[in-house]
Write a protein that holds these residues in place. Structure first.
Motif, short mmCIF file in Angstrom:
data_model
loop_
_atom_site.label_atom_id
_atom_site.label_comp_id
_atom_site.label_asym_id
_atom_site.label_seq_id
_atom_site.Cartn_x
_atom_site.Cartn_y
_atom_site.Cartn_z
N GLN A 22 7.96 0.83 5.22
CA GLN A 22 6.63 1.13 4.68
C GLN A 22 5.55 0.70 5.68
O GLN A 22 4.62 1.46 5.96
CB GLN A 22 6.46 0.39 3.35
CG GLN A 22 5.32 0.87 2.51
CD GLN A 22 5.38 0.26 1.11
OE1 GLN A 22 6.02 -0.78 0.88
NE2 GLN A 22 4.72 0.89 0.17
N GLU A 26 3.23 3.55 7.61
CA GLU A 26 1.78 3.54 7.36
C GLU A 26 1.01 3.44 8.67
O GLU A 26 -0.07 4.01 8.80
CB GLU A 26 1.40 2.37 6.46
CG GLU A 26 1.77 2.57 5.01
CD GLU A 26 1.53 1.34 4.16
OE1 GLU A 26 0.95 0.34 4.65
OE2 GLU A 26 1.93 1.36 2.98
N ARG A 27 1.55 2.72 9.62
CA ARG A 27 0.82 2.45 10.86
C ARG A 27 1.06 3.49 11.95
O ARG A 27 0.17 3.78 12.73
CB ARG A 27 1.21 1.06 11.38
CG ARG A 27 0.47 0.68 12.62
CD ARG A 27 0.70 -0.76 12.97
NE ARG A 27 0.13 -1.06 14.26
CZ ARG A 27 -0.76 -2.00 14.47
NH1 ARG A 27 -1.18 -2.74 13.48
NH2 ARG A 27 -1.21 -2.22 15.67
N HIS A 29 2.30 7.33 13.11
CA HIS A 29 2.49 8.69 12.63
C HIS A 29 3.71 9.36 13.26
O HIS A 29 4.39 10.13 12.60
CB HIS A 29 1.23 9.52 12.87
CG HIS A 29 0.04 8.94 12.18
ND1 HIS A 29 -0.10 8.95 10.81
CD2 HIS A 29 -1.05 8.30 12.66
CE1 HIS A 29 -1.22 8.35 10.48
NE2 HIS A 29 -1.82 7.94 11.58
#
Length: 129
Positions: A22, A26-27, A29
């Motif tokens: 996660q 999220e950080r 791409h």
């Protein structure tokens, strides 16, 4: 960037894997994340994915993660390897570093270092292009 960063997480804790995935998704791409829960699956996934970074738990259910560190380092000198532990932070530090680990992360306090290690690997990958 045509090739995304490939990360292999080798840990038998589903909760820890979920949290790290996660955090990374999220950080970043353009990141590919592979997961293995034991030594044998870790070897298989390493050969299949050829990751840029491996986050490797010291305590695996079928064999010691330090044995897997030795095996992976023997197969690939360039991959960045971060050893993960819930043990006393200093207990295996010297052994892991001597055997080829690039990083040593205490799981309970290491979430910031996970992204720092990934940032370094990403910078290195960009420089190689």
């Amino acid at each position: 960037m045509s090739n995304s960063l490939c990360i292999l997480l080798i840990d038998d804790s589903a909760l820890f894997i979920h949290r790290i995935k996660q955090l990374l998704l999220e950080r970043y791409h353009e990141v590919s994340i592979a997961v293995a829960g034991c030594y044998e699956d870790g070897i298989t996934m390493f050969a299949r994915k050829t990751p840029h970074v491996v986050f490797l738990d010291i305590n695996l259910p079928d064999r010691n993660g330090i044995d897997l560190l030795i095996k992976i380092r023997g197969l690939n000198k360039q991959v960045k390897i971060a050893m993960l532990t819930n043990n006393d932070p200093g207990e295996y530090f010297e052994t892991c570093m001597r055997l080829g680990a690039d990083y040593y992360v205490e799981k309970s306090m290491g979430y910031d270092s996970i992204t720092g290690i990934t940032d370094e690997a990403l910078e290195s990958l960009v420089k190689q292009k």
